[in-house]
Motif scaffolding. Sequence first.
Motif, PDB file in Angstrom:
ATOM      1  N   GLU A 134       0.834  -1.204   0.000  1.00  0.00           N
ATOM      2  CA  GLU A 134       0.000   0.000   0.000  1.00  0.00           C
ATOM      3  C   GLU A 134       0.867   1.252   0.000  1.00  0.00           C
ATOM      4  OE1 GLU A 134      -3.509   2.411   0.141  1.00  0.00           O
ATOM      5  OE2 GLU A 134      -2.974   0.468  -0.677  1.00  0.00           O
ATOM      6  N   THR A 135       1.963   1.208   0.706  1.00  0.00           N
ATOM      7  CA  THR A 135       2.885   2.348   0.733  1.00  0.00           C
ATOM      8  C   THR A 135       3.440   2.601  -0.666  1.00  0.00           C
ATOM      9  OG1 THR A 135       3.501   1.739   2.996  1.00  0.00           O
ATOM     10  CG2 THR A 135       4.940   3.290   1.850  1.00  0.00           C
ATOM     11  N   MET A 136       3.849   1.542  -1.336  1.00  0.00           N
ATOM     12  CA  MET A 136       4.367   1.674  -2.706  1.00  0.00           C
ATOM     13  C   MET A 136       3.290   2.249  -3.627  1.00  0.00           C
ATOM     14  SD  MET A 136       7.531   0.334  -2.790  1.00  0.00           S
ATOM     15  CE  MET A 136       7.926  -0.583  -4.237  1.00  0.00           C
ATOM     16  N   ARG A 137       2.083   1.739  -3.494  1.00  0.00           N
ATOM     17  CA  ARG A 137       0.977   2.217  -4.337  1.00  0.00           C
ATOM     18  C   ARG A 137       0.728   3.704  -4.099  1.00  0.00           C
ATOM     19  NH1 ARG A 137      -3.854   3.861  -4.383  1.00  0.00           N
ATOM     20  NH2 ARG A 137      -4.183   3.691  -2.141  1.00  0.00           N
ATOM     21  N   LEU A 138       0.756   4.114  -2.842  1.00  0.00           N
ATOM     22  CA  LEU A 138       0.515   5.517  -2.516  1.00  0.00           C
ATOM     23  C   LEU A 138       1.570   6.432  -3.136  1.00  0.00           C
ATOM     24  CD1 LEU A 138      -0.589   5.222   1.200  1.00  0.00           C
ATOM     25  CD2 LEU A 138      -1.971   6.076  -0.701  1.00  0.00           C
ATOM     26  N   TYR A 139       2.842   6.050  -3.026  1.00  0.00           N
ATOM     27  CA  TYR A 139       3.885   6.885  -3.623  1.00  0.00           C
ATOM     28  C   TYR A 139       3.748   6.946  -5.142  1.00  0.00           C
ATOM     29  CZ  TYR A 139       6.442   7.754   0.682  1.00  0.00           C
ATOM     30  OH  TYR A 139       6.809   8.186   1.940  1.00  0.00           O
ATOM     31  N   LYS A 140       3.442   5.835  -5.768  1.00  0.00           N
ATOM     32  CA  LYS A 140       3.267   5.842  -7.224  1.00  0.00           C
ATOM     33  C   LYS A 140       2.108   6.731  -7.632  1.00  0.00           C
ATOM     34  CE  LYS A 140       5.264   1.279  -7.977  1.00  0.00           C
ATOM     35  NZ  LYS A 140       4.999  -0.117  -8.358  1.00  0.00           N
ATOM     36  N   GLU A 141       1.001   6.628  -6.909  1.00  0.00           N
ATOM     37  CA  GLU A 141      -0.163   7.465  -7.212  1.00  0.00           C
ATOM     38  C   GLU A 141       0.148   8.938  -6.963  1.00  0.00           C
ATOM     39  OE1 GLU A 141      -4.832   8.001  -5.917  1.00  0.00           O
ATOM     40  OE2 GLU A 141      -3.814   6.120  -5.449  1.00  0.00           O
ATOM     41  N   ALA A 142       0.812   9.213  -5.846  1.00  0.00           N
ATOM     42  CA  ALA A 142       1.159  10.593  -5.526  1.00  0.00           C
ATOM     43  C   ALA A 142       2.052  11.204  -6.605  1.00  0.00           C
ATOM     44  CB  ALA A 142       1.864  10.648  -4.171  1.00  0.00           C
ATOM     45  N   LEU A 143       3.005  10.428  -7.107  1.00  0.00           N
ATOM     46  CA  LEU A 143       3.904  10.944  -8.143  1.00  0.00           C
ATOM     47  C   LEU A 143       3.191  11.134  -9.472  1.00  0.00           C
ATOM     48  CD1 LEU A 143       7.164   9.074  -7.210  1.00  0.00           C
ATOM     49  CD2 LEU A 143       6.784  11.543  -7.190  1.00  0.00           C
ATOM     50  N   MET A 144       2.159  10.350  -9.731  1.00  0.00           N
ATOM     51  CA  MET A 144       1.366  10.564 -10.947  1.00  0.00           C
ATOM     52  C   MET A 144       0.568  11.868 -10.837  1.00  0.00           C
ATOM     53  SD  MET A 144       0.023   6.874 -12.393  1.00  0.00           S
ATOM     54  CE  MET A 144      -1.248   6.753 -11.162  1.00  0.00           C
ATOM     55  N   LEU A 145       0.068  12.144  -9.636  1.00  0.00           N
ATOM     56  CA  LEU A 145      -0.756  13.333  -9.430  1.00  0.00           C
ATOM     57  C   LEU A 145       0.058  14.604  -9.207  1.00  0.00           C
ATOM     58  CD1 LEU A 145      -3.471  11.720  -7.141  1.00  0.00           C
ATOM     59  CD2 LEU A 145      -3.718  12.378  -9.543  1.00  0.00           C
ATOM     60  N   THR A 146       1.213  14.469  -8.585  1.00  0.00           N
ATOM     61  CA  THR A 146       2.074  15.628  -8.314  1.00  0.00           C
ATOM     62  C   THR A 146       3.518  15.300  -8.698  1.00  0.00           C
ATOM     63  OG1 THR A 146       2.294  14.910  -6.020  1.00  0.00           O
ATOM     64  CG2 THR A 146       0.664  16.612  -6.458  1.00  0.00           C
ATOM     65  N   PRO A 147       3.788  15.197  -9.991  1.00  0.00           N
ATOM     66  CA  PRO A 147       5.116  14.770 -10.449  1.00  0.00           C
ATOM     67  C   PRO A 147       6.222  15.807 -10.246  1.00  0.00           C
ATOM     68  CG  PRO A 147       3.762  15.368 -12.310  1.00  0.00           C
ATOM     69  CD  PRO A 147       2.871  15.430 -11.095  1.00  0.00           C
ATOM     70  N   THR A 148       5.886  16.963  -9.712  1.00  0.00           N
ATOM     71  CA  THR A 148       6.912  17.998  -9.521  1.00  0.00           C
ATOM     72  C   THR A 148       7.310  18.157  -8.055  1.00  0.00           C
ATOM     73  OG1 THR A 148       5.206  19.699  -9.368  1.00  0.00           O
ATOM     74  CG2 THR A 148       6.185  19.297 -11.552  1.00  0.00           C
TER      75      THR A 148
END
Length: 90
Positions: free
Chosen positions: A17-31
Amino acid sequence: MWQSWARMEEKLGNTEETMRLYKEALMLTPTDPLLYNEFGKLLRKQNNTKMAIQVFRRGIAVDERCAALHKVSAHFELPHDSPSTAHSQL
């Protein structure tokens, strides 16, 4: 918000779940360079050093001024036969 949620999941032992959250967060806020920093450190904890280094490099590409990324990237590059790369990060 993303980092706090991900850290909570990590403390609970929910690595996937932690990995999924970081991947999703980077898709939404890639900067956001600190997301790359935290995700890279998580990957390193999971012994996925090559992927961690790639994530750190992507974060540096997003924000070359992020000292935290340069520091952690150099720390991980040096033990993996990239002293010239590590030195350039400092």
